[in-house]
Design a protein around this motif. Structure first.
Motif, PDB file in Angstrom:
ATOM      1  N   ALA A 297       0.829  -1.209   0.000  1.00 14.17           N
ATOM      2  CA  ALA A 297       0.000   0.000   0.000  1.00 14.17           C
ATOM      3  C   ALA A 297       0.861   1.256   0.000  1.00 14.17           C
ATOM      4  O   ALA A 297       0.560   2.242  -0.686  1.00 14.17           O
ATOM      5  N   HIS A 298       1.948   1.242   0.767  1.00 16.81           N
ATOM      6  CA  HIS A 298       2.867   2.389   0.803  1.00 16.81           C
ATOM      7  C   HIS A 298       3.507   2.594  -0.570  1.00 16.81           C
ATOM      8  O   HIS A 298       3.674   3.745  -1.016  1.00 16.81           O
ATOM      9  N   LEU A 299       3.864   1.515  -1.206  1.00 12.82           N
ATOM     10  CA  LEU A 299       4.424   1.596  -2.559  1.00 12.82           C
ATOM     11  C   LEU A 299       3.411   2.213  -3.523  1.00 12.82           C
ATOM     12  O   LEU A 299       3.753   3.092  -4.335  1.00 12.82           O
ATOM     13  N   LEU A 300       2.157   1.777  -3.437  1.00 13.45           N
ATOM     14  CA  LEU A 300       1.103   2.319  -4.303  1.00 13.45           C
ATOM     15  C   LEU A 300       0.857   3.792  -4.007  1.00 13.45           C
ATOM     16  O   LEU A 300       0.665   4.609  -4.911  1.00 13.45           O
ATOM     17  N   ALA A 301       0.860   4.147  -2.721  1.00 11.80           N
ATOM     18  CA  ALA A 301       0.632   5.542  -2.342  1.00 11.80           C
ATOM     19  C   ALA A 301       1.710   6.447  -2.935  1.00 11.80           C
ATOM     20  O   ALA A 301       1.420   7.561  -3.392  1.00 11.80           O
ATOM     21  N   GLY A 302       2.943   5.954  -2.955  1.00 13.98           N
ATOM     22  CA  GLY A 302       4.017   6.745  -3.535  1.00 13.98           C
ATOM     23  C   GLY A 302       3.877   6.954  -5.017  1.00 13.98           C
ATOM     24  O   GLY A 302       4.399   7.942  -5.566  1.00 13.98           O
ATOM     25  N   LYS A 303       3.146   6.073  -5.683  1.00 13.42           N
ATOM     26  CA  LYS A 303       2.949   6.193  -7.117  1.00 13.42           C
ATOM     27  C   LYS A 303       1.690   6.979  -7.494  1.00 13.42           C
ATOM     28  O   LYS A 303       1.653   7.631  -8.542  1.00 13.42           O
ATOM     29  N   PHE A 304       0.645   6.897  -6.635  1.00 17.07           N
ATOM     30  CA  PHE A 304      -0.641   7.475  -7.011  1.00 17.07           C
ATOM     31  C   PHE A 304      -1.011   8.724  -6.230  1.00 17.07           C
ATOM     32  O   PHE A 304      -1.852   9.511  -6.686  1.00 17.07           O
ATOM     33  N   LEU A 305      -0.453   8.920  -5.029  1.00 15.56           N
ATOM     34  CA  LEU A 305      -0.777  10.100  -4.249  1.00 15.56           C
ATOM     35  C   LEU A 305       0.390  11.081  -4.310  1.00 15.56           C
ATOM     36  O   LEU A 305       1.505  10.750  -3.913  1.00 15.56           O
ATOM     37  N   THR A 306       0.149  12.254  -4.804  1.00 20.10           N
ATOM     38  CA  THR A 306       1.234  13.244  -4.950  1.00 20.10           C
ATOM     39  C   THR A 306       0.973  14.441  -4.057  1.00 20.10           C
ATOM     40  O   THR A 306      -0.133  14.663  -3.590  1.00 20.10           O
TER      41      THR A 306
END
Length: 306
Positions: A297-306
């Motif tokens: 989830a942290h990995l995804l957040a770094g890609k999708f949440l700016t």
């Protein structure tokens, strides 16, 4: 407030298995360093409903996963993963099924990279369900496969998985086997991903040097591995409290006197000790812990949440 919702397509197109393995490895190292608050998951109706959560202190971020499990249903796992960070109004919601298979594969990749022989390339996979493809992808990411043998209670599923993986495994010899015992006899790496309630093969069927991953049994009533294998191996687990409460293999082996609690090594601790010499037989037993889901989830957040 912004909510980003991710399904299987978005996750698969964005996260590579190598990225997932690296993220989960960092998560386990942080777990060993005390960076997480991570209660043992809540299991209802003998594991049919699960709730898992983790808070990462240094990033002030948290993940909560809720899911239901029904092996008679397709997909067997349904639910959501929610990631949020203190001070940020936006959060991320992801499909729990794909996060679960990805993080389970990634954990196996981390353990295999640590414990398997450097030249290991023959994989026996027992179980051809939803978890199986990511098990193969993860092992292949850290040990270049030469041969894959798949066995399943339903031979049609084994054949279907082999056909589905062909484009991803050029040059790899792809086989199916009639039973688990014959599948593991020449294996250098074994992955067990079933809902078995008794050991899948006898310890005597394994080669003298082998690494075994077991991810399928996640309740005390389930077992994939025999006591004799655990007694004769270096055993690494995801987290001690979770293993002693939920892993049928570990609970049974400890109660039978085949292995002691002191002989169990947590993956995070093992990762922080460089150049450790392990025995010829190694086992990684995971019931799945929330730090793995947090890492994805942290990995995804770094890609999708700016």
């Amino acid at each position: 407030m912004t909510t980003i919702t991710l399904g299987e397509r978005e996750i698969r197109e964005t996260v590579t298995m190598r990225e997932a393995i690296d993220a989960v490895r960092r998560g386990f190292i942080d777990l060993a360093a005390g960076e997480f608050e991570m209660p043992t998951r809540t299991a209802l109706r003998d594991g049919r409903f699960l709730v898992m959560s983790a808070h990462h202190r240094s990033t002030a971020s948290a993940m909560t996963k809720t899911l239901s499990v029904d092996f008679d249903r397709k997909p067997a796992i349904t639910g959501t993963v929610v990631w949020s960070e203190t001070g940020r109004p936006d959060h991320l919601v992801a499909d729990a099924a794909v996060v679960t298979t990805l993080r389970a594969g990634a954990a196996v990749g981390v353990a295999t990279d640590l414990l398997a022989a450097p030249d290991a390339g023959r994989l026996a996979l027992i179980g051809a369900g939803a978890q199986a493809p990511d098990q193969v992808r993860a092992v292949h990411a850290v040990r270049r496969l030469r041969q894959l043998t798949v066995v399943d209670a339903d031979p049609r599923r084994a054949h279907a998985l082999v056909e589905a993986l062909k484009p991803e495994l050029p040059g790899v010899e792809l086989l199916t086997a009639a039973d688990a015992e014959s599948a593991v006899r020449r294996a250098e790496i074994v992955c067990c991903a079933t809902n078995a309630t008794s050991p899948l093969f006898p310890e005597s069927a394994l080669p003298a040097q082998v690494h075994v991953n077991a991810i399928g049994a996640y309740r005390p009533t389930m077992r994939e591995l025999p006591d004799e294998l655990l007694a004769d191996s270096t055993v690494v687990i995801d987290e001690l409290g979770a293993a002693l409460e939920e892993s049928g293999e570990i609970i049974h082996a400890v109660e039978a006197g085949a292995i002691s609690r002191d002989a169990l090594t947590e993956l995070g601790a093992a990762l922080t000790v460089p150049d450790t010499e392990y025995g010829k037989r190694t086992v990684f037993k995971t019931v799945g812990v929330a730090v793995q889901d947090w890492a994805i989830a942290h990995l995804l957040a770094g890609k999708f949440l700016t």
